[in-house]
Design a protein around this motif. Structure first.
Motif, PDB file in Angstrom:
ATOM      1  N   PHE A 176      11.261   2.326  34.952  1.00 15.02           N
ATOM      2  CA  PHE A 176      10.219   2.120  35.267  1.00 15.02           C
ATOM      3  C   PHE A 176       9.615   0.539  34.910  1.00 15.02           C
ATOM      4  O   PHE A 176       9.141  -0.231  35.886  1.00 15.02           O
ATOM      5  N   LEU A 177      10.027   0.162  33.803  1.00 14.63           N
ATOM      6  CA  LEU A 177       9.488  -1.318  33.434  1.00 14.63           C
ATOM      7  C   LEU A 177      10.436  -2.294  34.168  1.00 14.63           C
ATOM      8  O   LEU A 177       9.711  -3.280  34.548  1.00 14.63           O
ATOM      9  N   VAL A 214       8.290  -5.699  40.888  1.00 18.01           N
ATOM     10  CA  VAL A 214       7.130  -5.979  41.836  1.00 18.01           C
ATOM     11  C   VAL A 214       6.296  -7.193  41.567  1.00 18.01           C
ATOM     12  O   VAL A 214       5.734  -7.884  42.331  1.00 18.01           O
ATOM     13  N   LEU A 215       6.151  -7.337  40.075  1.00 12.90           N
ATOM     14  CA  LEU A 215       5.365  -8.457  39.623  1.00 12.90           C
ATOM     15  C   LEU A 215       5.898  -9.857  40.244  1.00 12.90           C
ATOM     16  O   LEU A 215       5.299 -10.687  40.442  1.00 12.90           O
ATOM     17  N   ALA A 234      11.454  -1.870  37.393  1.00  7.16           N
ATOM     18  CA  ALA A 234      10.560  -1.899  38.507  1.00  7.16           C
ATOM     19  C   ALA A 234       9.329  -2.423  38.659  1.00  7.16           C
ATOM     20  O   ALA A 234       9.009  -3.203  39.615  1.00  7.16           O
ATOM     21  N   VAL A 235       8.440  -2.135  37.584  1.00  8.13           N
ATOM     22  CA  VAL A 235       7.157  -2.962  37.440  1.00  8.13           C
ATOM     23  C   VAL A 235       7.466  -4.471  37.327  1.00  8.13           C
ATOM     24  O   VAL A 235       6.857  -5.372  38.072  1.00  8.13           O
TER      25      VAL A 235
END
Length: 87
Positions: free
Chosen positions: A40-41, A47-48, A43-44
């Motif tokens: 999850f981290l 995206v950023l 992926a975040v």
């Protein structure tokens, strides 16, 4: 030679295959909460980074458009100045 191949084939066919054993438990092979958090981290972060890259590219494109407009205006002003000085 043929007899040797025949004996090897019989020996391989007669060798019993091991019975399948039960594999590891499902809990031992799943990534669990830690794996989910890391995924999850990542992926975040991706995206950023994509959003930041998009903003930077847009900013560069706008600056290039403004520079072209200023160059065109400066060229027009110089043409007008050259045209006024010539009779």
């Amino acid at each position: 030679m043929g007899e040797l191949l025949l004996k090897a084939g019989i020996w391989l066919a007669a060798t019993p295959t091991p019975s399948p054993t039960s594999g590891p438990s499902d809990d031992a092979v799943t990534p669990g909460v830690v794996g989910f958090a890391v995924t999850f981290l990542i992926a975040v972060a991706a995206v950023l980074l994509i959003l930041d890259m998009t903003r930077r590219i847009r900013r560069v494109r706008y600056r290039a458009e403004i520079a072209e407009k200023l160059d065109a205006e400066n060229g027009a002003q110089q043409d007008d100045a050259d045209g006024d000085s010539r009779p």
